[in-house]
Design a protein around this motif. Sequence first.
Motif, mmCIF file in Angstrom:
data_model
loop_
_atom_site.group_PDB
_atom_site.id
_atom_site.type_symbol
_atom_site.label_atom_id
_atom_site.label_comp_id
_atom_site.label_asym_id
_atom_site.label_seq_id
_atom_site.Cartn_x
_atom_site.Cartn_y
_atom_site.Cartn_z
ATOM 1 N N UNK B 44 0.822 -1.219 0.000
ATOM 2 C CA UNK B 44 0.000 0.000 0.000
ATOM 3 C C UNK B 44 0.855 1.267 0.000
ATOM 4 N N UNK B 45 2.065 1.176 0.571
ATOM 5 C CA UNK B 45 2.929 2.370 0.671
ATOM 6 C C UNK B 45 3.366 2.883 -0.704
ATOM 7 N N UNK B 46 3.252 2.041 -1.731
ATOM 8 C CA UNK B 46 3.663 2.476 -3.069
ATOM 9 C C UNK B 46 2.547 3.198 -3.833
ATOM 10 N N UNK B 47 1.305 3.092 -3.343
ATOM 11 C CA UNK B 47 0.162 3.590 -4.121
ATOM 12 C C UNK B 47 -0.013 5.102 -3.973
ATOM 13 N N UNK B 48 0.009 5.802 -5.095
ATOM 14 C CA UNK B 48 -0.286 7.252 -5.084
ATOM 15 C C UNK B 48 -1.804 7.463 -4.987
ATOM 16 N N UNK B 49 -2.525 6.828 -5.896
ATOM 17 C CA UNK B 49 -3.985 6.844 -5.816
ATOM 18 C C UNK B 49 -4.565 5.737 -6.688
ATOM 19 N N UNK B 50 -5.858 5.480 -6.484
ATOM 20 C CA UNK B 50 -6.568 4.435 -7.237
ATOM 21 C C UNK B 50 -7.756 5.078 -7.943
ATOM 22 N N UNK B 51 -8.014 4.658 -9.193
ATOM 23 C CA UNK B 51 -9.233 5.075 -9.894
ATOM 24 C C UNK B 51 -10.107 3.836 -10.041
ATOM 25 N N UNK B 52 -11.396 3.995 -9.796
ATOM 26 C CA UNK B 52 -12.276 2.842 -9.978
ATOM 27 C C UNK B 52 -13.602 3.248 -10.615
ATOM 28 N N UNK B 53 -14.070 2.405 -11.522
ATOM 29 C CA UNK B 53 -15.406 2.591 -12.079
ATOM 30 C C UNK B 53 -16.294 1.450 -11.588
ATOM 31 N N UNK B 54 -15.778 0.667 -10.642
ATOM 32 C CA UNK B 54 -16.539 -0.466 -10.123
ATOM 33 C C UNK B 54 -16.641 -0.373 -8.615
ATOM 34 N N UNK B 55 -16.564 -1.531 -7.954
ATOM 35 C CA UNK B 55 -16.630 -1.570 -6.494
ATOM 36 C C UNK B 55 -15.467 -0.759 -5.911
ATOM 37 N N UNK B 56 -15.732 -0.006 -4.856
ATOM 38 C CA UNK B 56 -14.677 0.797 -4.226
ATOM 39 C C UNK B 56 -13.831 -0.115 -3.342
#
Lengths: 240, 240
Positions: B44-56
């Motif tokens: 998780x420490x590598x994630x800048x952000x997540x985009x989703x068009x489905x389940x959050x």
Amino acid sequence: MLETLSKNKIKWIKSLRLKKNRNASDVFVVEGQKMVEELIRFYPEYIEFICTSGAVPKFNGLIYLTDEKTIKECTSLSTPSHHIAIVKKPTFKPNAAKFVLALDEIQDPGNLGTIIRTADWFGVDQIVCSKGTVDLYNPKVVQSTMGSMFRIPILYVDLVNYLKQTDLNIYGAMLEGENIYDLNLKKEAVIVIGNEGNGISKEVQAVVQESVHIPNFGKAESLNASVASAILLSEFRRRS
Amino acid sequence: MLETLSKNKIKWIKSLRLKKNRNASDVFVVEGQKMVEELIRFYPEYIEFICTSGAVPKFNGLIYLTDEKTIKECTSLSTPSHHIAIVKKPTFKPNAAKFVLALDEIQDPGNLGTIIRTADWFGVDQIVCSKGTVDLYNPKVVQSTMGSMFRIPILYVDLVNYLKQTDLNIYGAMLEGENIYDLNLKKEAVIVIGNEGNGISKEVQAVVQESVHIPNFGKAESLNASVASAILLSEFRRRS
């Protein structure tokens, strides 16, 4: 014989991207200079015709001269080459195979192509695929077989029935199988490889006689199906 | 934190298809529900952000809610999923590796991804790539590593210099090499795999200490680079 490609012919070539149209015409498409040259050299009898927007290949049959725009219309590759061949499907007859690879629902065209090429390297006599395995004549399969698809009989069968009827020893690649490195492997064998996500289906597992496993020395959860096939084929061959 | 994606952000994500833009921002793109979930769970420490068009997804950081149209704009996959993560590049430091895979100009992204995944299975300590090897953060490489790219240090180096300086035994995969099945292989090793079409370059060949070869039992001219890597890694590991 040099001719120009008609609009109808172009439309027909494009239609061959779909399996149902390949089945209706009993032909498929081979692209790329290297692949087309190999076809001309080794399997000219299978070629219906060749389209080229580049150098005219030495081929004693029908050649259509086209331009890059037409090739781009016809191609299913992201980087089109100058050469497209329309090729008759080989007819494979079941043979008295002693070393068989069985594929249970392989879905990725690149995997199927690579598996066929690897099987050709290791002298597999025959490949049997479950009915739900990706189509052998899918353009991506064709491109990644590198010609090996003409050298090994490849049959689509009811896999459970096939395995029930064979006299060969049936090995299946499963995570909970025996360590392949330590096993005595019988030469006359069918090696079953399962689907990329789900492995070997329950129905097929029920007829597998010995389950085998490639030991894990690291942290990856699984191996790619074509990689697992290659290691198993290598293990069988190094003892023979 | 749920937010809506701005036009500028969409444009920036799209720009990450190019290596120079990934280099400028030090991030890359990970797609697909399974891959994104694995990231959230393990890195998780590598994630800048997540985009989703489905389940959050359950993630304690920045999430942009998008629609399928936006995902389609951003994706580099032919069948887009509902999830895209923008991820910081891991920083790899050279380690005191004992079992190393060296890649000399591997060009196919799918091959590089599969090689990394296989290396992770066989417990490779470090992968060194020649400067001309395809970019690790190419979307197709990322998708085919299945998460293994976070677990092995992967360095781009001057391969000849690296090999000249290492104390490990240097093996190279070459068609005219010794039969790998019959050889005594040393545990502390660098295994060099060459380019798909041309094999190991002359400069690198000059520093290889032992050339090895996978015997051919059939008619294929060559093996896929990821398949050859897998068989060599398996051969080293089964003796250790």
